[in-house]
Design a protein around this motif. Structure first.
Motif, PDB file in Angstrom:
ATOM      1  N   VAL A 124      49.299  12.866 -15.425  1.00 14.06           N
ATOM      2  CA  VAL A 124      50.753  12.812 -15.632  1.00 14.06           C
ATOM      3  C   VAL A 124      51.290  14.199 -15.957  1.00 14.06           C
ATOM      4  O   VAL A 124      52.338  14.609 -15.444  1.00 14.06           O
ATOM      5  N   CYS A 127      50.921  16.258 -12.455  1.00 15.97           N
ATOM      6  CA  CYS A 127      51.592  15.691 -11.271  1.00 15.97           C
ATOM      7  C   CYS A 127      53.046  15.295 -11.543  1.00 15.97           C
ATOM      8  O   CYS A 127      53.856  15.275 -10.612  1.00 15.97           O
ATOM      9  N   SER A 128      53.369  14.953 -12.776  1.00 17.85           N
ATOM     10  CA  SER A 128      54.749  14.576 -13.118  1.00 17.85           C
ATOM     11  C   SER A 128      55.167  15.236 -14.426  1.00 17.85           C
ATOM     12  O   SER A 128      55.498  14.548 -15.409  1.00 17.85           O
ATOM     13  N   HIS A 131      58.454  14.234 -16.195  1.00 17.09           N
ATOM     14  CA  HIS A 131      58.545  12.863 -16.716  1.00 17.09           C
ATOM     15  C   HIS A 131      57.456  12.570 -17.741  1.00 17.09           C
ATOM     16  O   HIS A 131      57.290  11.411 -18.134  1.00 17.09           O
ATOM     17  N   TYR A 132      56.740  13.618 -18.161  1.00 19.21           N
ATOM     18  CA  TYR A 132      55.587  13.401 -19.045  1.00 19.21           C
ATOM     19  C   TYR A 132      55.979  12.680 -20.331  1.00 19.21           C
ATOM     20  O   TYR A 132      55.336  11.702 -20.725  1.00 19.21           O
ATOM     21  N   HIS A 220      44.421  13.348  -7.157  1.00 21.30           N
ATOM     22  CA  HIS A 220      45.859  13.639  -7.200  1.00 21.30           C
ATOM     23  C   HIS A 220      46.117  14.977  -7.899  1.00 21.30           C
ATOM     24  O   HIS A 220      47.019  15.729  -7.491  1.00 21.30           O
ATOM     25  N   ALA A 224      47.931  18.243  -6.270  1.00 19.24           N
ATOM     26  CA  ALA A 224      49.104  18.837  -6.913  1.00 19.24           C
ATOM     27  C   ALA A 224      48.883  20.316  -7.210  1.00 19.24           C
ATOM     28  O   ALA A 224      49.797  21.136  -7.042  1.00 19.24           O
TER      29      ALA A 224
END
Length: 313
Positions: A124, A127-128, A131-132, A220, A224
């Protein structure tokens, strides 16, 4: 099935790693040193994280819990082994053996599932990243910590209860330094099909499902990272995951090699030595792996470790 231990076997004999007195003395001091390093190193990790507000984040919350479990995991086997060396008595009672097996399976299972929780956290974060904080909330973080304890406890109970249904006859020598489940089943004089089934299914789920989850997360993550345009950004992302990936390779590599490889059909000295890797060496190395490559951890450790002039961490 017959009630376990009806045959009258009340004690087992742990043969350990060597029969040579000189080697036993060396092994005693070696394992004592490794155990002290494990307890001290992981305790320092917990103390550093709890005392430094900069480390009060999910990643370090997972790490502190992993350190706690590593202390408990190692403490299920090494103190008994050291005691056997001191007293020259290699026996372990039936109740002690079953109890040791339960806690070994429990803490080992927690270790396994915690590693996938940490992999998800890194997934997370990389990759995000935007939005963590909305994904890894305190509630989710708590769930990812508490869930391994209950899942692993259920797994350990299944193995332990099924073992109590096994009858043991005259043979009571375990070619190991702890109550290894496969070694115990080799001594049984009753049918162990159900126990073997549980070992490779329930135990396999606790090992392979987290391992597959880690592999998917890192697939993933690597994709990334490859999309990051700057070299500095790639290096930072790799350094964030490098420590965790090293621990994963050490932990799962030895467990899968011992318990789930096609050649693991017998207990021998090589299996015993390999078991040292995941029960002793990996928990001992974890504090070094996570702290030496992490500037924040180094800074926190400098605050709590008294230093002599000229000493640098």
């Amino acid at each position: 099935m017959e009630k376990g231990n009806q045959s009258g076997v009340s004690v087992f004999i742990l043969l350990g790693l060597s029969d040579e007195p000189e080697q036993q003395r060396i092994l005693f001091f070696l394992f004592l040193l490794m155990y002290l390093i494990t307890v001290l190193g992981n305790s320092l990790i917990i103390l550093a994280i709890s005392s430094d507000p900069c480390l009060h984040s999910p990643m370090y919350f997972f790490l502190s819990n992993l350190s706690l479990v590593d202390i408990c995991f190692t403490s299920t086997t090494i103190p008994k082994m050291l005691n056997n060396h001191i007293t020259k008595n290699r026996t372990i009672s039936y109740i002690e053996c079953v109890t040791q097996l339960f806690f070994l399976s429990w803490f080992g299972g927690i270790d396994s599932i915690l590693l996938v929780s940490m992999a998800y956290d890194r997934y997370v974060a990389i990759c995000s990243p935007l939005h963590y904080r909305t994904i890894i909330t305190p509630r989710v973080c708590t769930f990812l910590i508490v869930m391994p304890w209950f899942w692993a406890c259920g797994n350990a109970l299944i193995h332990t209860v099924s073992l109590t249904q096994v009858s043991f006859c005259g043979h009571n020598e375990i070619p190991h330094f702890f109550c290894d489940p496969r070694a115990l089943l080799k001594l049984a004089c009753s049918d162990t099909f159900f126990n073997d089934l549980m070992l490779y299914t329930v135990g396999g789920l606790t090992t392979f499902l987290p391992f597959i989850g880690i592999l998917i997360s890192y697939m993933h993550i690597f994709i990334a990272i490859l999309k990051i345009s700057t070299t500095t950004g790639k290096q930072k992302a790799f350094s964030t995951c490098g420590s965790h990936l090293t621990v994963v390779c050490l932990f799962y590599g030895t467990i899968i090699g011992i318990y789930f490889s096609p050649t693991s059909t017998h207990i021998d000295q090589e299996d015993t030595v390999a078991a040292v890797m995941y029960t002793v060496v990996t928990p001992m190395l974890n504090p070094f792996i996570y702290s030496l490559r992490n500037k924040d951890m180094k800074g926190a450790l400098r605050m709590i470790i008294p230093r002599k002039p000229g000493f640098t961490l």
